[in-house]
Write an enzyme that holds these catalytic residues in place. Structure first.
Site, PDB file in Angstrom:
ATOM      1  N   ARG A  16      -4.520   4.286  -7.995  1.00 15.72           N
ATOM      2  CA  ARG A  16      -4.060   4.962  -6.777  1.00 15.72           C
ATOM      3  C   ARG A  16      -2.544   4.774  -6.642  1.00 15.72           C
ATOM      4  NH1 ARG A  16      -7.664   6.042  -2.683  1.00 15.72           N
ATOM      5  NH2 ARG A  16      -5.870   7.209  -1.883  1.00 15.72           N
ATOM      6  N   HIS A  33     -10.023  14.810  -1.021  1.00 10.62           N
ATOM      7  CA  HIS A  33      -9.342  13.523  -1.208  1.00 10.62           C
ATOM      8  C   HIS A  33      -8.543  13.623  -2.512  1.00 10.62           C
ATOM      9  CE1 HIS A  33      -8.236   9.519  -0.580  1.00 10.62           C
ATOM     10  NE2 HIS A  33      -9.405   8.899  -0.579  1.00 10.62           N
ATOM     11  N   ASP A  52     -20.418   7.562  -4.123  1.00 13.76           N
ATOM     12  CA  ASP A  52     -19.636   7.262  -2.922  1.00 13.76           C
ATOM     13  C   ASP A  52     -20.635   6.906  -1.826  1.00 13.76           C
ATOM     14  OD1 ASP A  52     -17.595   7.031  -1.075  1.00 13.76           O
ATOM     15  OD2 ASP A  52     -17.221   9.182  -0.880  1.00 13.76           O
ATOM     16  N   GLN A  84      -7.206  10.443  -4.416  1.00 11.18           N
ATOM     17  CA  GLN A  84      -8.261   9.701  -5.106  1.00 11.18           C
ATOM     18  C   GLN A  84      -8.597  10.375  -6.438  1.00 11.18           C
ATOM     19  OE1 GLN A  84     -10.047   6.765  -4.049  1.00 11.18           O
ATOM     20  NE2 GLN A  84     -10.593   6.893  -6.208  1.00 11.18           N
ATOM     21  N   CYS A 130     -15.026   5.354  -5.492  1.00 11.68           N
ATOM     22  CA  CYS A 130     -13.705   5.387  -4.854  1.00 11.68           C
ATOM     23  C   CYS A 130     -13.456   4.154  -4.000  1.00 11.68           C
ATOM     24  CB  CYS A 130     -13.563   6.659  -4.029  1.00 11.68           C
ATOM     25  SG  CYS A 130     -14.908   6.890  -2.851  1.00 11.68           S
ATOM     26  N   ARG A 160      -3.782  10.980   6.806  1.00 10.95           N
ATOM     27  CA  ARG A 160      -5.246  10.806   6.703  1.00 10.95           C
ATOM     28  C   ARG A 160      -5.839  11.192   8.046  1.00 10.95           C
ATOM     29  NH1 ARG A 160      -9.044   6.092   4.268  1.00 10.95           N
ATOM     30  NH2 ARG A 160      -8.302   7.200   2.428  1.00 10.95           N
TER      31      ARG A 160
HETATM   32  N1   CP Z   1     -10.820   5.191  -1.617  1.00 11.51           N
HETATM   33  C1   CP Z   1     -10.100   5.174  -0.487  1.00 11.51           C
HETATM   34  O1   CP Z   1      -9.531   6.187  -0.037  1.00 11.51           O
HETATM   35  O2   CP Z   1     -10.028   3.931   0.082  1.00 11.51           O
HETATM   36  P1   CP Z   1      -9.473   3.643   1.537  1.00 11.51           P
HETATM   37  O3   CP Z   1     -10.393   4.331   2.518  1.00 11.51           O
HETATM   38  O4   CP Z   1      -9.500   2.144   1.689  1.00 11.51           O
HETATM   39  O5   CP Z   1      -8.089   4.179   1.654  1.00 11.51           O
END
Ligand code: CP
Length: 320
Positions: free
Chosen positions: A307, A144, A239, A147, A279, A117
């Site tokens: 997830r 992403h 989002d 997701q 998300c 990430r």
């Molecule tokens: N939706 C998502 O990626 O959540 P986090 O940022 O908590 O990993």
């Protein structure tokens, strides 16, 4: 594709064609066949988790997080653990103490896969370029994909047929919107984004999604009118207005997005059976009201649960 001494059921047809160094740096790194196979595998993993208990055969996977996370981090760690692997966690900047290409060539000597990430898509691409083990994008500024896989799994669970489904995204044309648009187009959905002027998704990604939609019978469109976008929609997605790294723009964005809140009134213009998606984390009172998140239409916690299952499927496909 490498073989491993595990007792898990064979992967669905299509997965066996995966090349050994399979990166998922962006949604379209998966072929159509692999994309559908991951979704099918995610369903099976969810139904029969015990069947995959030792599937990773003790492999170690590095989880590198340059940004905060609850869902992605916990679900990857759990997924690896429940598949019989080991997760090695590392928080903080990559490439600060040494060039990224050196970090990549250290990591590949120790682990079987890298989950990353980060801020820039270029960091994910560089990690994939310099390491010989699969790299999974756990969120960048552009995509992403993990997701979106969980979101597609959720929509497949809620609707008998996703082909022709109307999915409306209300908000910023950000990484989540990009991945969602690409995956929705792949499944033949009608995807619409409603955004304020100046917050359009990337032109290149829209063009890719339109190309996919032309093949699947779906459509991709954009508007500045949230009511036009949600009219008759089967799923409404939003989002946060300011993503991680955009905190200094938060006040300006609150003004720009003021007419883009998903509230009960906006939801009432969707199909009566429409679901609400996010998300997470959500900023209640900004992009969505508390009443919508807590409503019967909300599937946000199903998305969060998926997830785990979707990422298990991805790990199995790349590392088994
Ligand atoms: N939706 C998502 O990626 O959540 P986090 O940022 O908590 O990993």
């Amino acid at each position: 594709m490498t073989s491993s001494p595990v007792s898990a059921p064979p992967p669905p047809a299509g997965i066996a064609s995966r090349i050994a160094k399979g990166d998922v740096t962006r949604d379209l790194d998966l072929t159509h066949e692999e994309f559908r196979a991951v979704l099918e595998l995610a369903d099976d993993v969810k139904r029969s988790p015990a069947a995959y208990r030792s599937a990773l055969g003790g492999k170690s996977i590095a989880l590198l997080f340059e940004k905060p996370s609850l869902r992605t981090r916990i679900t990857f760690e759990l997924a690896i653990q429940q598949l019989g692997g080991f997760a090695i966690l590392n928080d903080g900047p990559i490439g600060a103490r040494e060039p990224l290409k050196d970090a990549a060539r250290n990591l590949e000597r120790w682990v079987s896969g890298i989950v990353l990430r980060t801020f820039l898509q270029k960091t994910v691409d560089d990690m994939a370029r310099w390491s010989r083990v699969p790299v999974i994008n756990a969120l960048s500024d552009m995509y992403h994909p993990c997701q979106a896989l969980a979101d597609m799994q959720t929509l497949r669970e809620k609707f008998s047929d996703t082909r022709g489904l109307r999915l409306a995204f209300v908000g910023d044309g950000n990484n989540v919107a990009h991945s969602l648009m690409l995956c929705a187009a792949r499944l033949g959905m009608h995807f619409t984004i409603a955004h304020p002027e100046g917050y359009e998704p990337e032109t290149k990604i829209v063009a890719e999604a339109e190309r996919l939609a032309a093949e699947t019978g779906g459509t991709v469109s954009g508007t500045t009118d949230p009511y036009a976008a949600v009219r008759g929609a089967n799923a409404i997605y939003t989002d946060v207005w300011a993503s991680m790294g955009e905190e200094d723009e938060a006040a300006e964005r609150r003004t720009d997005f003021a007419n883009y809140q998903v509230d009960d009134d906006l939801m009432s213009h969707a199909d009566p059976g429409a679901v609400f998606m996010h998300c997470l984390p959500a900023k209640r009172g900004e992009e969505v009201t508390d009443s919508v998140v807590e409503s019967k239409r909300s599937v946000v916690f199903d998305q969060a649960e998926n997830r785990l299952h979707a990422q298990k499927a991805l790990l199995l496909m790349l590392l088994q």
